[in-house]
Every structure is written in structure tokens, then in C-alpha cells.
Scaffold this motif. Structure first.
Motif, PDB file in Angstrom:
ATOM      1  N   ASP A 181       0.842  -1.195   0.000  1.00 44.60           N
ATOM      2  CA  ASP A 181       0.000   0.000   0.000  1.00 44.60           C
ATOM      3  C   ASP A 181       0.879   1.247   0.000  1.00 44.60           C
ATOM      4  N   HIS A 227      -6.176   5.167   4.258  1.00 46.82           N
ATOM      5  CA  HIS A 227      -7.027   4.452   3.289  1.00 46.82           C
ATOM      6  C   HIS A 227      -6.871   5.134   1.942  1.00 46.82           C
ATOM      7  N   GLU A 259     -15.446  -3.173   4.218  1.00 43.75           N
ATOM      8  CA  GLU A 259     -14.212  -3.642   3.588  1.00 43.75           C
ATOM      9  C   GLU A 259     -13.253  -4.178   4.647  1.00 43.75           C
ATOM     10  N   GLN A 260     -12.830  -5.403   4.467  1.00 44.12           N
ATOM     11  CA  GLN A 260     -11.847  -5.990   5.368  1.00 44.12           C
ATOM     12  C   GLN A 260     -10.640  -5.066   5.456  1.00 44.12           C
ATOM     13  N   LYS A 312      -7.542  -5.354   6.122  1.00 43.72           N
ATOM     14  CA  LYS A 312      -6.213  -5.823   5.718  1.00 43.72           C
ATOM     15  C   LYS A 312      -6.331  -6.637   4.434  1.00 43.72           C
ATOM     16  N   TYR A 345      -8.531  -7.331   1.364  1.00 41.32           N
ATOM     17  CA  TYR A 345      -9.564  -6.287   1.332  1.00 41.32           C
ATOM     18  C   TYR A 345     -10.897  -6.781   0.756  1.00 41.32           C
TER      19      TYR A 345
END
Length: 769
Positions: A286, A395, A633-634, A636, A639
């Protein structure tokens, strides 16, 4: 000589004289023989050779007078962009440019080859130019067709470092000449080094070292072949292929490009085929936040950059990667349409109504809650406020523009719009309008002129409404009614109207399941659709960029207000019907009862997908349209989408995260704090805004022919939607319909979660809000 011979001689002479006489029409030009003498093959060949010699001579002159620039262009010395609110106050300065050049020796040889395999397999033995590609580019530029691929690595390096992305004949000719000279002056390794160090990879990263850190948190000398292939693939479309923000389609394209690079390496014998088969796609890490993009700023900047890039691609015919390189860190001053006060009000509403209640350490589900919102002025198309997530640094994906969650029942107004616009009728020939009666029996099979289509969605809590008018069906979000209506109209027509209103319908199948909003959509997309309805059927394409300046260059977006895409009467009728959702439907508790409403007219629609994976309220007043979405949304990787039941402490089985709850509450707090009091100017005789909502007992029997007692187990087939929205108007449901179809449901019964998988008879029920 006899008389006969004399006569023949005179005739021959007269004939010759006649041929020699000028035409009576006055023609004095050459005849066919003259034209043939003018365009002989010798003259044509001579003209062609003359033009060739002239072209060669011109190129020689150009070659002599165009030198290799002594230093890189301004683009190579990047500047920070400045972003402003609509009032001119500073929103952000987009940080320092992330660039670091490295020697080619610090880049593994096979990683170097990934770039050659991706862009120019003949790099090591060509002359630095692709004459075919350049000629094609010149022709396309002259004919206005825009950019085409085909440039060599040398040409791309010259364009990036010495020139610019302008699509002009002059620039292309300079690129050709300088590339030839650079190829003669520099070694292939020097050219490749310059190319990988000046290219833009997305995430604000210029050069392979910055890219290696941005995507894999390693230095360039530690990149693997797999990672190198991904970075090489990125150069074609950095934003589209960035795994952290890519759409499902973007991810497919990125993976395909990655495979293409590695397959080319095998083809060139730069990579062993057995090792190639064992390689797995290297999912990037990410992104880290860049200075100046904290909070909501990063989401606003990203959308502004994207829309400016789209404008440049359209106006200048450049590719996505060229457009990104033209925008990122190029010293632009970009003024947004975002209103500073409205932006602050939207952020405050989300915090007070939702995020302040989240306790991820106490409740795991709270970590999965993501909120997104877009607010648009329907008269101008300007995006005046946007909420992309809790923080851009934590995010990266903007919840305002992501389109991987279902809009659920917020799609139902599109079905009604299609019915009105197409002048559609029910199965027994009745015109479809606000007062048309349908059978609201839960789970009944949808019929297409007597034939079952294999689709029968249940209503929320399997409630049977019986005969029910369209107005009430919209208020209560009755799935069975709109499933039948979609087939009555024709799903092809429904999707066609959806596209006209602003939905991206590319690749969508026109199947009955789509009536329940089983496709993907973003808050930005839904805001545009509802803004078009609010704007009386004139197309609204939401725009965040007001103006962009770079030195003396000014770029303004196209007018966000387009053509009339559906009639005013159709649009106004939908608006009129949607006022009933607020005053007598699923949004009553959160919107109509909000003390700040003060009599303001409101139209809108709630929506909740299966297992509470998404919840929506998209609503509007005459001067403001706002779409609010909540997404599960999960937190980790990978996702995945997850349900939100129980978030913020709501007890599973007694309360849900649904469209009439937090999304509607956020919408009301924000809208009633910033909008002016106004009434809709509607040209319609239908709907709740102009007449009382009819009840089933006031009207004749249903205008459809399916069995009055269908099996309640009639469920969606494999084409079934991934959700059936909830009908509950708030986090503490205010009603569940009774089984008596002639009265409005009043009993307070809790609802349960839903799913974006086909309905599971042994699991939770689908809802219809």
C-alpha cells in the motif's frame, strides 16, 4: 480527276478543317491527348523524385539546425502543484517531487531487460527511432486522430527529458532528429539509464529508485524480475495499473501487461521459460501518504488530477501515461469547485454521525466501516464537497469514486425513469406511472408475457404487500414490483436509460437481476445520475476542476451540463415520486423527522445490499445533490467485502447498518446545514410531490398477470443480484410491513443482514431498502 474524286477530296479537306475549328462552346484546352502528354509517367516519376529530394533536403537542414539540448526541460525539473478551493484559498501544496536517479549498475540486469521487453524489444540494435511509428504519429497529428504508440525507448527518453508531451508536428520532428543524434552520441546503457530515471511510475514517483520504494519498499538494486516487470508495466498507465487503487478491470489489465513483459523476455531468451512459469504476480505494498495530502486533501487532489488528465488526453490526443506526466508535479495551479464551508460541513457530519461512534479495538466490525460521499450542484455540475475516507494516509482508495460496491435500491428510480421515458406498459397493457398497481407479493416469479424468466426476488423480511401502487412500492422499496417493472420495460431499455443518465454500463448484462442494483457504482456516479434527474433530465457530469493554470497556459473543463437525455416530464415525475420516500417511506425517520429540515422539500432513495455490505442514501433538494455510501471492507489484504451488521454497537438481529440509518443521517445533517430553502419546480401530474400517495385499497386489481400466490421460495437464479436492499429506514427499524396489503406497515420488527451473493434459503433474508 473525275467529279467523284474531286468531291471526295473536298469532303476529306472539309473534315480536316472541321477538326481544326474551335469548339462552339469555346473550349481551347488540350484534348485527351493533351492530358496524357501532361501526366506522363516520366513527369509523375520526376515529380515524386523531386518531392523525395525536397523532403531529404529538408530533413538534412533540420538535422543540422536542431541540436541536442544542453540540459533537460522544465518537466525534468519538476515543480509542486498548488490546489485551491473555489474561493481561491489554498487547499494544498502537493509536496516535494519524489525523484532520485540511480546508476544503471545498481539496477539488476534482468530488471533492466523488463523495460526493454515492455517497450522496445529491438532497442539494442535499432537506430533509436521507429520510422513507421513516427510517420504514423505525424499523420495522426495532422489528421487530428491523436497519439499512437510505437516510439522507441530512445524517443521516449528524449521526449521525457529534453522535450514535452505536446502532440505537434514540430515536436515530433524534433524528437526524431534528437533521437537519432542521441543514439549516435550515447551508449544504449546511457539511454536506458536516462529512460528509467526520468519516467513517471505513479504515486508521485519519478525514476526507478523512487518507484521501487513507493511500490515495494526496497531500493532499486533489490528489485526482483517479477517486481521489475510490474514497474515496467506501470509505465503504460500508472494510475490505472496501480494495484492499490485499480478497479477490477484495471487489475486485469495490469496483470495482463505484466504477463506480456515476462513472455517477451522468454521470447527474446532473456528469461528461462521454467523460471517464468514459476513466477507469481508481486502484489505491491500500500502507498505511503505524501506531504500535503493528509485527511481529505489527497482524495480531492487525486480526483482533480484525474479529471485534468482526462481533459488533456481529449484535447491533445496524448496517452494516459503522458497525461499523468503532464500533470503530476508540473507546477500547475488548480482551482477546484469545492466549497470550503460545504467541505467542512460534510466532514463534520460524517464524524458526528458515524466515525465518532466507531471503536475498532472494541468491535472488529468497526474497522471495516468505510464512508464515501459526493455533493454536486445540479445547476452547474460542480462538485462542491467530497468525502473519500477517514484519512488519505490510512485508506488510499477513495470511497467517493470507487465503484466496486452495489448501489442497491438507489437504482430503482432509474427503472421508473426508463418506464416513463419509454412509455412502457405492464403485461396487460396499462401505462406505467406512479399510480400503476403491481403485485407486491414477496418472491413471486417475474413473468415476460406468460413466461417465467427464472427470477423472483423476496422483499425485505419476505413481506407480502399484495396489490400496491408504484408510488408506495418506491416508498417501501418493494423488490418484487421493480423486478417485474424492469422486465415490463425491457432490461435493454433500462440499461440504455441508465447509461444516458450517467451510469457506466459498459460490460453490464441487461438481466432482471440488475433491477436490484447488483452492478457496481460509486457515490460520484450516483450523484451524477440523481443530479441529472434534479436538473430536469439535462445530463450532469460532476466536475471538480474549475480551472487549471500552468505559466501562461489555462485549461478549463468542458461544461458539466450536457444535453437533454430524458424528457423533463419523466425526470420530474421520478423526483415527485422520490419525495414520498422521504415523507412516507424508508428515509422518514432520518430525513423527514430531522429538526433542521424546516419544511425543505427533499427527494431521495435508500439502498442496502446483501449482508449489509453497502448502505446508501442518495438524495437532493432543488439546489444540492448528495450521495452517501457506507461500505464494508476488510481492513487488511486482500480487502474483501464484508458485512457491517453490528457496527457501532448495533446488536445483530435487532438493528442494521442500512441506507435509512447512518447514510441518511449524514445526508440530512450536512444538507440541511448548507442548502437554501426552495421548492421543486416540477412539470408533472404524478407522484407524491403533487398528489396524495394512493393506497392499494383505492385502486383496481394489479396490472400484471403472474400468479397471485407464487411460491415464497421463488428465488433468483445464478443471475441473481448480489443484494436486495433493506426497507428499514433507520438503525432502529421503524417498521416491517404487515401481511395486509391494503394498509401501510407499522409494526416495528428488526431486520437482518443481506449478502452480495444470490439469496441463500438457509441464511439471512434479502432486504429491500
Amino acid at each position: 480527276m473525275g467529279r467523284a474524286e474531286e468531291r471526295r477530296a473536298r469532303q476529306r479537306g472539309g473534315h480536316r478543317a472541321a477538326l481544326a475549328q474551335p469548339s462552339s462552346r469555346g473550349d481551347v484546352g488540350p484534348g485527351r491527348g493533351g492530358i496524357r502528354r501532361l501526366f506522363t509517367w516520366k513527369r509523375i516519376l520526376g515529380t515524386f523524385l523531386g518531392l523525395c529530394l525536397l523532403g531529404i533536403g529538408g530533413f538534412i537542414v533540420l538535422y543540422l539546425v536542431v541540436p541536442i539540448p544542453k540540459q533537460g526541460n522544465e518537466a525534468a525539473q519538476r515543480e509542486s502543484n498548488v490546489y485551491k478551493y473555489s474561493d481561491g484559498s489554498i487547499l494544498a501544496r502537493d509536496g516535494e517531487v519524489n525523484r532520485e536517479s540511480v546508476d544503471l549498475a545498481k539496477v539488476p540486469k534482468k530488471v533492466q531487460l523488463t523495460f526493454v521487453a515492455a517497450e522496445n524489444k529491438t532497442f539494442y540494435h535499432d537506430s533509436g527511432v521507429d520510422l513507421k511509428g513516427t510517420a504514423r504519429g505525424l499523420i495522426n497529428t495532422l489528421s487530428g486522430k491523436g497519439a499512437q504508440g510505437g516510439s522507441t525507448i530512445t524517443q521516449q527518453y528524449v521526449k521525457n527529458y529534453y522535450l514535452n508531451q505536446d502532440q505537434t508536428v514540430t515536436r515530433k520532428l524534433k524528437e526524431l532528429v534528437i533521437s537519432l543524434k542521441v543514439d549516435q552520441k550515447l551508449s544504449k546503457d546511457d539511454i536506458l539509464k536516462g529512460y528509467i530515471n526520468t519516467s513517471y511510475y505513479g504515486r508521485g514517483a519519478y525514476g526507478i529508485q523512487a518507484a521501487a520504494q513507493a511500490y515495494y519498499r526496497v531500493d532499486a538494486d533489490r528489485l526482483t524480475v517479477e517486481q521489475g516487470a510490474y514497474l515496467a508495466a506501470l509505465l503504460q498507465a500508472p494510475s490505472q495499473y496501480d494495484w492499490a487503487a485499480a478497479t477490477p478491470t484495471g487489475k486485469k489489465l495490469a496483470r495482463a501487461r505484466w504477463n506480456y513483459v515476462l513472455d517477451n523476455m522468454v521470447e527474446e531468451r532473456w528469461l528461462d521459460s521454467a523460471k517464468r512459469r514459476a513466477m507469481k504476480f508481486p502484489v505491491p505494498k500500500d502507498p505511503k501518504g505524501a506531504p500535503g495530502r493528509e485527511g481529505q486533501k489527497g482524495y480531492l487532489i487525486d480526483l482533480a488530477n484525474k479529471q485534468l488528465e482526462q481533459k488533456l488526453m481529449k484535447d491533445e490526443g496524448i496517452t494516459p501515461s503522458q497525461a499523468e506526466a503532464e500533470v503530476e508535479g508540473r507546477g500547475w495551479t488548480i482551482t477546484l469547485n469545492v466549497d470550503r464551508k460545504k467541505q467542512a460541513a460534510l466532514e463534520r457530519a460524517v464524524k458526528e454521525r458515524l466515525t465518532s461512534k466507531l471503536e475498532p479495538k472494541k468491535r472488529t466490525v468497526d474497522a471495516a466501516v468505510q464512508a464515501g460521499a459526493v455533493s454536486v450542484d445540479p445547476k452547474t455540475g460542480r462538485i462542491v464537497a467530497l468525502y473519500g475516507g477517514k484519512d488519505y494516509f490510512t485508506h488510499y482508495t477513495s470511497n467517493a469514486t470507487r465503484d466496486d460496491f452495489q448501489p442497491a435500491s438507489t437504482f430503482k428510480p432509474v427503472i421508473l425513469a426508463a418506464a416513463l421515458e419509454e412509455g412502457a406498459t405492464t403485461q396487460d397493457g396499462r401505462p406505467i406511472g406512479a399510480s400503476t398497481i403491481y403485485d407486491g407479493t414477496s418472491g413471486r416469479q417475474v413473468l415476460d408475457h406468460g413466461r417465467r424468466v427464472g427470477f423472483g426476488p423476496p422483499n425485505e423480511d419476505r413481506t407480502d404487500y399484495g396489490p400496491i401502487p408504484v408510488q408506495t412500492a418506491m416508498n417501501k422499496s418493494v423488490n418484487s414490483v421493480f423486478a417485474q417493472m424492469g422486465v415490463d420495460v425491457g432490461m435493454e431499455k433500462v440499461m440504455e436509460v441508465a447509461g444516458k443518465l450517467g451510469m457506466d454500463t459498459k460490460g453490464m448484462q441487461p438481466v432482471p437481476a440488475q433491477t436490484l442494483g447488483s452492478m457496481g457504482a460509486s457515490p460520484l456516479e450516483m450523484a451524477g445520475i440523481y443530479a441529472t434527474l434534479d436538473n430536469h433530465g439535462r445530463k450532469v457530469t460532476p466536475s471538480i476542476v474549475k480551472e487549471a493554470e500552468q505559466s501562461s497556459r489555462v485549461v478549463k473543463p468542458a461544461d458539466p451540463i450536457g444535453d437533454q437525455v430524458i424528457s423533463r416530464e419523466s425526470a420530474d415525475t421520478v423526483t415527485s415520486v422520490l419525495t414520498g420516500v422521504v415523507d412516507d417511506g424508508t428515509a422518514t425517520t432520518s430525513v423527514a423527522a430531522n429538526p433542521a429540515r424546516d419544511g425543505q422539500q427533499v427527494a431521495g432513495k435508500t439502498g442496502t445490499s446483501d449482508f449489509d455490505r453497502s448502505a446508501w442514501f442518495t438524495g437532493y433538494t432543488p439546489d444540492l445533490v448528495t450521495s452517501v455510501g457506507l461500505f464494508g471492507e476488510q481492513p487488511k489484504p486482500p480487502y474483501r467485502h464484508v458485512g457491517l451488521t453490528g457496527a457501532t454497537g448495533l446488536l445483530p438481529g435487532t438493528g442494521r447498518v442500512n441506507g435509512g440509518g447512518y447514510p441518511a443521517q449524514i445526508w440530512a445533517d450536512y444538507t440541511f446545514g448548507v442548502t437554501s430553502r426552495a421548492a421543486f419546480d416540477l412539470e408533472t401530474t404524478q407522484g407524491a410531490a403533487v398528489q396524495p400517495t394512493p393506497t392499494p385499497s383505492d385502486t383496481p386489481s394489479p396490472s400484471r398477470t403472474p400468479s397471485q400466490s407464487p411460491s415464497t421460495s421463488a428465488l433468483p437464479t445464478s443471475e441473481a443480484p448480489s443484494r436486495t436492499p433493506s426497507a428499514t429506514p433507520s438503525q432502529s427499524p421503524s417498521r416491517t410491513p404487515t401481511q395486509t396489503p391494503t394498509q401501510s406497515p407499522t409494526t416495528k420488527v428488526p431486520t437482518v443482514g443481506t449478502s452480495d451473493k444470490p439469496f441463500d434459503p438457509g441464511g439471512q433474508q434479502n432486504s429491500g431498502q
